[in-house]
Scaffold this motif. Structure first.
Motif, short mmCIF file in Angstrom:
data_model
loop_
_atom_site.label_atom_id
_atom_site.label_comp_id
_atom_site.label_asym_id
_atom_site.label_seq_id
_atom_site.Cartn_x
_atom_site.Cartn_y
_atom_site.Cartn_z
N LEU A 156 36.02 45.52 38.93
CA LEU A 156 37.26 44.58 38.31
C LEU A 156 38.00 43.50 39.03
CD1 LEU A 156 37.88 47.41 35.70
CD2 LEU A 156 36.32 45.64 35.31
N VAL A 157 38.60 44.18 40.24
CA VAL A 157 39.34 43.53 41.11
C VAL A 157 38.82 42.30 41.73
CG1 VAL A 157 40.50 43.59 43.40
CG2 VAL A 157 40.55 45.38 41.67
N TYR A 158 37.43 42.53 42.04
CA TYR A 158 36.85 41.32 42.41
C TYR A 158 36.45 40.20 41.52
CZ TYR A 158 35.51 42.52 47.29
OH TYR A 158 35.41 42.97 48.84
N GLY A 159 35.97 40.75 40.16
CA GLY A 159 35.81 39.87 39.13
C GLY A 159 37.31 39.19 38.88
N GLY A 160 38.22 39.58 38.94
CA GLY A 160 39.66 38.71 38.80
C GLY A 160 39.95 37.92 39.83
N VAL A 161 39.62 38.32 41.08
CA VAL A 161 39.94 37.41 42.20
C VAL A 161 38.86 36.43 42.07
CG1 VAL A 161 39.92 37.15 44.84
CG2 VAL A 161 40.84 39.09 43.88
N ILE A 162 37.53 36.45 41.98
CA ILE A 162 36.47 35.52 41.67
C ILE A 162 36.90 34.59 40.68
CG2 ILE A 162 34.01 35.00 41.22
CD1 ILE A 162 33.54 37.62 42.55
N GLN B 41 34.80 30.68 50.33
CA GLN B 41 35.34 32.10 50.28
C GLN B 41 34.75 32.56 49.00
OE1 GLN B 41 39.71 31.59 50.54
NE2 GLN B 41 39.78 31.39 52.56
N LEU B 42 34.72 31.79 47.95
CA LEU B 42 33.88 32.34 46.74
C LEU B 42 32.65 32.84 47.14
CD1 LEU B 42 34.11 32.26 43.61
CD2 LEU B 42 33.26 29.96 43.73
N LEU C 98 49.05 31.30 45.59
CA LEU C 98 48.46 32.64 44.64
C LEU C 98 47.13 32.91 45.44
CD1 LEU C 98 49.42 31.77 41.25
CD2 LEU C 98 50.29 33.41 42.53
N ARG C 99 46.36 32.00 45.94
CA ARG C 99 45.25 32.64 46.68
C ARG C 99 45.49 33.54 47.87
NH1 ARG C 99 42.95 33.99 44.12
NH2 ARG C 99 44.61 33.38 42.72
N LEU C 100 46.29 32.97 48.66
CA LEU C 100 47.23 33.83 49.79
C LEU C 100 47.55 35.12 49.18
CD1 LEU C 100 47.75 34.17 52.78
CD2 LEU C 100 49.79 32.82 52.29
#
Length: 187
Positions: free
Chosen positions: A116-122, A146-147, A28-30
């Protein structure tokens, strides 16, 4: 390959069942990283307005770094004995988030959505770090590195929004449409 297929081998010191769990988390990270680098490139191509060049130039190094992150995750999956599923079909069928919905728009709309995208990924990377921490310090270290970069990229985005009157995500659940609507209210 089915997403829960167990590897036939893995790195020394990790049990096969633990390697299978790591591969599942990294899968899922990939997908998230492949989706993010395509989203960033989409922003690069579709941002318009007075802040066009600043945003256009800011996201390209992020694209490059996120692509490198995806490569690192894919190679870790392979080292653990898994299959790195990098096809668009695998990404779309297995992702747990909605597609980026903003097309040609001004910088504030894109940056609000990107925040918002970065918030979800983080948030998802943080959860993955917690999940793998008891199994494998090498995978944990990869995700922590990566974080840090992802948080820095979000900071870059937020720095643009802070003085432009754009909305910053607070960790709650928002959609890109809401970000675009809030940004258009500022015009």
């Amino acid at each position: 390959m089915a997403k829960n297929s167990a590897p036939k081998y893995t790195v020394p010191g990790i049990e096969l069942k633990d390697a299978a769990r790591l591969v599942d988390v990294l899968r899922l990270r990939l997908h998230a990283l492949n989706d993010l680098h395509l989203t960033l490139k989409h922003v690069h191509w579709n941002v318009v307005g007075p802040h066009f060049i600043a945003v256009h130039q800011m996201v390209d190094p992020q694209v490059d770094r996120v692509r490198d992150m995806a490569d690192d995750v894919a190679e870790r999956i392979a080292a653990l004995g898994g299959v790195a599923q990098g096809t668009p079909g695998a990404l779309v069928s297995q992702r747990t988030w909605d597609d980026y919905s903003i097309g040609r728009a001004d910088a504030i709309a894109h940056l609000g959505a990107l925040d918002l995208v970065y918030g979800g990924v983080i948030r998802d990377v943080r959860a993955a770090v917690k999940e793998v921490s008891q199994i494998d310090p090498a995978t944990e270290d990869l995700l922590i590195e990566q974080l840090r970069d992802l948080e820095q990229f979000q900071w870059f985005v937020r720095a643009h929004l802070e003085n432009a009157g754009g909305s910053l995500s607070t960790g709650g659940t928002h959609t890109e449409e809401e970000a675009a609507a809030r940004a258009s209210d500022l015009d």
